[in-house]
Design an enzyme around this catalytic site. Structure first.
Site, PDB file in Angstrom:
ATOM      1  N   PRO A 208       0.944  -1.307   0.023  1.00 40.72           N
ATOM      2  CA  PRO A 208       0.029  -0.173   0.004  1.00 40.72           C
ATOM      3  C   PRO A 208       0.895   0.958   0.181  1.00 40.72           C
ATOM      4  O   PRO A 208       0.500   2.288  -0.576  1.00 40.72           O
ATOM      5  CB  PRO A 208      -0.804  -0.068   1.262  1.00 40.72           C
ATOM      6  CG  PRO A 208      -0.808  -1.608   1.410  1.00 40.72           C
ATOM      7  CD  PRO A 208       0.396  -2.120   1.066  1.00 40.72           C
TER       8      PRO A 208
ATOM      9  N   SER B 170       6.654   1.334  -7.127  1.00 34.12           N
ATOM     10  CA  SER B 170       7.748   1.554  -7.892  1.00 34.12           C
ATOM     11  C   SER B 170       9.119   1.420  -7.091  1.00 34.12           C
ATOM     12  O   SER B 170      10.106   0.965  -7.891  1.00 34.12           O
ATOM     13  CB  SER B 170       7.647   3.073  -8.421  1.00 34.12           C
ATOM     14  OG  SER B 170       6.513   3.435  -9.035  1.00 34.12           O
TER      15      SER B 170
ATOM     16  N   PHE C 180      -2.604  -4.901  -4.809  1.00 29.63           N
ATOM     17  CA  PHE C 180      -2.907  -5.053  -6.376  1.00 29.63           C
ATOM     18  C   PHE C 180      -2.159  -6.277  -6.729  1.00 29.63           C
ATOM     19  O   PHE C 180      -1.595  -6.237  -7.844  1.00 29.63           O
ATOM     20  CB  PHE C 180      -1.971  -3.614  -7.023  1.00 29.63           C
ATOM     21  CG  PHE C 180      -2.353  -2.344  -6.607  1.00 29.63           C
ATOM     22  CD1 PHE C 180      -3.558  -1.759  -6.100  1.00 29.63           C
ATOM     23  CD2 PHE C 180      -1.351  -1.404  -6.766  1.00 29.63           C
ATOM     24  CE1 PHE C 180      -3.959  -0.744  -5.768  1.00 29.63           C
ATOM     25  CE2 PHE C 180      -1.860  -0.054  -6.245  1.00 29.63           C
ATOM     26  CZ  PHE C 180      -2.702   0.260  -5.761  1.00 29.63           C
TER      27      PHE C 180
ATOM     28  N   GLU D  22       9.311 -10.078 -17.578  1.00 28.31           N
ATOM     29  CA  GLU D  22       8.017  -9.301 -17.459  1.00 28.31           C
ATOM     30  C   GLU D  22       7.836  -8.039 -18.318  1.00 28.31           C
ATOM     31  O   GLU D  22       6.706  -7.903 -19.113  1.00 28.31           O
ATOM     32  CB  GLU D  22       7.943  -8.778 -16.219  1.00 28.31           C
ATOM     33  CG  GLU D  22       6.437  -8.422 -15.704  1.00 28.31           C
ATOM     34  CD  GLU D  22       6.322  -8.039 -14.384  1.00 28.31           C
ATOM     35  OE1 GLU D  22       7.229  -8.173 -13.530  1.00 28.31           O
ATOM     36  OE2 GLU D  22       5.204  -7.434 -13.715  1.00 28.31           O
TER      37      GLU D  22
ATOM     38  N   GLY E 116     -19.839   5.837 -31.084  1.00 27.21           N
ATOM     39  CA  GLY E 116     -20.610   5.427 -29.986  1.00 27.21           C
ATOM     40  C   GLY E 116     -20.365   3.999 -29.459  1.00 27.21           C
ATOM     41  O   GLY E 116     -20.367   3.643 -28.272  1.00 27.21           O
TER      42      GLY E 116
ATOM     43  N   GLY F 121       4.837  -3.297 -14.057  1.00 27.36           N
ATOM     44  CA  GLY F 121       6.248  -3.812 -14.480  1.00 27.36           C
ATOM     45  C   GLY F 121       7.102  -2.909 -14.741  1.00 27.36           C
ATOM     46  O   GLY F 121       8.241  -3.034 -15.395  1.00 27.36           O
TER      47      GLY F 121
HETATM   48  C1  FAD Z   1      -4.208  -4.638 -12.313  1.00 22.16           C
HETATM   49  C2  FAD Z   1      -2.785  -4.555 -11.607  1.00 22.16           C
HETATM   50  C3  FAD Z   1      -2.265  -5.720 -11.336  1.00 22.16           C
HETATM   51  C4  FAD Z   1      -0.935  -5.778 -10.702  1.00 22.16           C
HETATM   52  N1  FAD Z   1      -0.452  -6.862 -10.401  1.00 22.16           N
HETATM   53  C5  FAD Z   1       0.567  -6.713  -9.573  1.00 22.16           C
HETATM   54  C6  FAD Z   1       1.080  -7.976  -9.069  1.00 22.16           C
HETATM   55  O1  FAD Z   1       0.697  -9.034  -9.589  1.00 22.16           O
HETATM   56  N2  FAD Z   1       2.208  -8.080  -8.193  1.00 22.16           N
HETATM   57  C7  FAD Z   1       2.807  -6.704  -7.688  1.00 22.16           C
HETATM   58  O2  FAD Z   1       3.671  -6.955  -6.848  1.00 22.16           O
HETATM   59  N3  FAD Z   1       2.297  -5.664  -8.098  1.00 22.16           N
HETATM   60  C8  FAD Z   1       1.118  -5.748  -9.035  1.00 22.16           C
HETATM   61  N4  FAD Z   1       0.552  -4.314  -9.228  1.00 22.16           N
HETATM   62  C9  FAD Z   1       1.162  -3.249  -8.950  1.00 22.16           C
HETATM   63  C10 FAD Z   1       2.165  -2.398 -10.069  1.00 22.16           C
HETATM   64  O3  FAD Z   1       3.038  -3.196 -10.119  1.00 22.16           O
HETATM   65  C11 FAD Z   1       2.318  -1.105  -9.274  1.00 22.16           C
HETATM   66  O4  FAD Z   1       0.985  -0.267  -9.487  1.00 22.16           O
HETATM   67  C12 FAD Z   1       3.422  -0.408 -10.182  1.00 22.16           C
HETATM   68  O5  FAD Z   1       4.559  -0.812  -9.689  1.00 22.16           O
HETATM   69  C13 FAD Z   1       3.397   1.258  -9.420  1.00 22.16           C
HETATM   70  O6  FAD Z   1       3.373   1.346  -8.199  1.00 22.16           O
HETATM   71  P1  FAD Z   1       2.254   2.073  -7.361  1.00 22.16           P
HETATM   72  O7  FAD Z   1       1.031   2.075  -8.015  1.00 22.16           O
HETATM   73  O8  FAD Z   1       2.606   1.993  -5.974  1.00 22.16           O
HETATM   74  O9  FAD Z   1       2.541   3.633  -7.959  1.00 22.16           O
HETATM   75  P2  FAD Z   1       3.708   4.756  -7.261  1.00 22.16           P
HETATM   76  O10 FAD Z   1       5.057   3.937  -7.039  1.00 22.16           O
HETATM   77  O11 FAD Z   1       3.011   5.352  -6.148  1.00 22.16           O
HETATM   78  O12 FAD Z   1       3.857   5.676  -8.434  1.00 22.16           O
HETATM   79  C14 FAD Z   1       2.921   6.479  -8.679  1.00 22.16           C
HETATM   80  C15 FAD Z   1       3.203   7.066 -10.280  1.00 22.16           C
HETATM   81  O13 FAD Z   1       4.242   8.110 -10.120  1.00 22.16           O
HETATM   82  C16 FAD Z   1       4.988   7.958 -11.070  1.00 22.16           C
HETATM   83  N5  FAD Z   1       6.513   7.566 -10.508  1.00 22.16           N
HETATM   84  C17 FAD Z   1       6.881   6.766  -9.660  1.00 22.16           C
HETATM   85  N6  FAD Z   1       8.216   6.992  -9.381  1.00 22.16           N
HETATM   86  C18 FAD Z   1       8.684   7.799 -10.057  1.00 22.16           C
HETATM   87  C19 FAD Z   1      10.097   8.689 -10.420  1.00 22.16           C
HETATM   88  N7  FAD Z   1      11.106   8.168  -9.552  1.00 22.16           N
HETATM   89  N8  FAD Z   1       9.981   9.481 -11.163  1.00 22.16           N
HETATM   90  C20 FAD Z   1       9.056   9.882 -11.839  1.00 22.16           C
HETATM   91  N9  FAD Z   1       7.594   9.597 -11.952  1.00 22.16           N
HETATM   92  C21 FAD Z   1       7.648   8.380 -10.951  1.00 22.16           C
HETATM   93  C22 FAD Z   1       4.559   6.896 -12.230  1.00 22.16           C
HETATM   94  O14 FAD Z   1       3.769   7.610 -13.036  1.00 22.16           O
HETATM   95  C23 FAD Z   1       3.684   6.117 -11.270  1.00 22.16           C
HETATM   96  O15 FAD Z   1       2.898   5.554 -12.151  1.00 22.16           O
HETATM   97  C24 FAD Z   1      -0.467  -4.675 -10.048  1.00 22.16           C
HETATM   98  C25 FAD Z   1      -1.300  -3.407 -10.453  1.00 22.16           C
HETATM   99  C26 FAD Z   1      -2.327  -3.239 -11.071  1.00 22.16           C
HETATM  100  C27 FAD Z   1      -3.055  -2.054 -11.146  1.00 22.16           C
END
Ligand code: FAD
Length: 384
Positions: A130, A134, A158, A243, A345, A368
């Site tokens: 949560p 990234s 997620f 991946e 549409g 990924g």
């Molecule tokens: C449908 C779905 C399936 C998933 N399946 C899996 C799974 O099976 N296993 C698993 O472990 N995870 C899974 N995920 C998680 C996914 O890997 C993460 O959502 C992703 O890595 C981004 O992490 P976050 O959502 O915490 O975004 P954050 O890390 O909070 O980042 C938010 C946004 O900020 C931007 N950002 C982040 N860091 C930087 C930076 N350094 N510089 C500039 N911009 C930045 C990017 O645009 C990013 O999208 C899944 C997500 C979804 C939505």
């Protein structure tokens, strides 16, 4: 000249996957989207025909082949009317078991890899928390050694197939802060203290269940550590090349399907007394869609060919995968949007296939490695 993508073996593979997708998957896809998950018996049927095992060694119960064969499979599923949500839910093992295979741990392979490739068990990969996804090096879910066990506390979110998963290959903090204190631990569903908090509702990938997982003093045998204690970060990073190439393939294969659907619709739909395709502006749009898709496919296939020959720790291969994913996702997002526009549409209706591709595509630039994060990595690899 026959390319490596159209050898007799890969043509036969394409035909098998197309036939299975048309008969066993596409007719049920809408129902699975509504239900929010894929039934377990689909995994068994996919295993029986050898689909689940593509890209995995035969001696471990796989069907053999490599990531190029897996890409051929993805192309065929998409061109037959499948979806990336379907691929995510049915092939979650593509991200859940490779670390276990790489570790060479025969016990873990017997307990998790073989039954999963046989379609009897479902695995997930739990990295994102949560507090963030990234920054993998920043994970906080703790695993503290106590006798023969690790005691795990924390949460993951997620997680693809997390609702149905029998086990989760989980990134946990066993040591110091940063990337050097992370291990991978296989955690079984049903252990006391392990709860699936809630299935998450999403923009797309509806047939792929996604969960939040909670660990409250969960005792996991130390025998379930994958590889070395505190060596998990490297295992996770090594799998990122595959991946990312897989997601890049999903992106150009989605773009190709969207283009095909748009061409067919433009031929059949009439406005102002003429088929849409007679309008130059529409024909040019279709040409651009075709060109961007072709460029994404070419770059991704080149990256895959080089990855098959090389090593996933080679910076040049890592860069190839990053570039391919960002290029392919950019093409895909543009193409699916233009395809919806051509459908008018009808493109906005749940009953149209293109609506699903438009929604499903949005995750490809987030999972990924988000596009920005991958650009940052590329900048480092390029020395900028
Ligand atoms: C449908 C779905 C399936 C998933 N399946 C899996 C799974 O099976 N296993 C698993 O472990 N995870 C899974 N995920 C998680 C996914 O890997 C993460 O959502 C992703 O890595 C981004 O992490 P976050 O959502 O915490 O975004 P954050 O890390 O909070 O980042 C938010 C946004 O900020 C931007 N950002 C982040 N860091 C930087 C930076 N350094 N510089 C500039 N911009 C930045 C990017 O645009 C990013 O999208 C899944 C997500 C979804 C939505």
């Amino acid at each position: 000249m026959t390319s490596v993508w159209d050898t007799a073996e890969r043509t036969a593979l394409r035909e098998m996957v197309t036939s299975f997708t048309e008969k066993e998957l596409v007719p049920h896809l809408s129902a699975w989207e509504d239900a929010g998950e894929i039934p377990r018996d689909v995994h068994q049927r996919a295993a029986e025909v050898g689909l689940l095992g593509i890209g995995f060694p035969e001696e471990l119960g796989g069907s053999g082949g490599n990531i190029a064969d897996a890409a051929v499979m993805t192309e065929a599923v998409m061109s037959a009317g499948g979806s990336t949500g379907l691929l995510a839910g049915l092939f979650t093992h593509g991200i859940a078991i490779p670390h276990i295979i790489d570790s060479g741990n025969a016990d873990l392979i017997d307990r998790y890899v073989r039954p999963t490739l046989a379609g009897q068990r479902i695995g997930s990969l739990g990295i994102t928390e949560p507090g963030g996804g990234s920054n993998v090096a920043g994970i906080t879910t703790k695993a503290i050694r106590d006798g023969d066990d690790f005691v795990v506390n924390g949460a993951k979110t997620f997680i693809t197939s997390g609702v149905r998963a029998d086990f989760v290959t989980t990134a946990v903090r066993t040591g110091r802060d940063g990337f050097g204190g992370i291990s991978l631990l296989v955690i079984d569903k049903g252990l006391p203290g392990f709860t699936v908090a809630r299935p998450l509702r999403k923009m797309g990938w509806h047939c792929s269940d996604t969960a939040e997982l909670n660990f409250d003093n969960v005792r996991v045998p130390a025998a379930n550590v994958v590889g070395e204690v505190d060596g998990g970060f490297v295992l996770v990073m090594q799998q990122f090349v595959n991946e990312r190439l897989s997601l890049a393939t999903q992106a150009y294969a989605t773009a190709q399907r969207a283009t095909d659907l748009a061409v067919a619709y433009a031929r059949e739909r009439e406005t102002f007394g003429k088929p849409l395709i007679t309008r130059q502006v529409i024909r040019h749009k279709l040409v651009e869609m075709t060109r961007k898709t072709a460029a994404a496919r070419a770059l991704t296939r080149l990256a895959i060919e080089r990855a098959v020959e090389g090593s996933t720790t080679d910076p040049a291969i890592i860069l190839d995968a990053v570039m391919a994913k960002n290029q392919s996702v950019e093409a895909c997002e543009w193409v699916v949007s233009e395809a919806v526009q051509i459908f008018g549409g009808m493109g906005y209706m749940r009953e149209s296939e293109i609506d699903r591709h438009y929604r499903d595509a949005r995750i490809l630039g987030i999972g990924g490695g988000a596009t920005e994060v991958l650009n940052d990595l590329a900048a480092k690899l390029l020395g900028f």
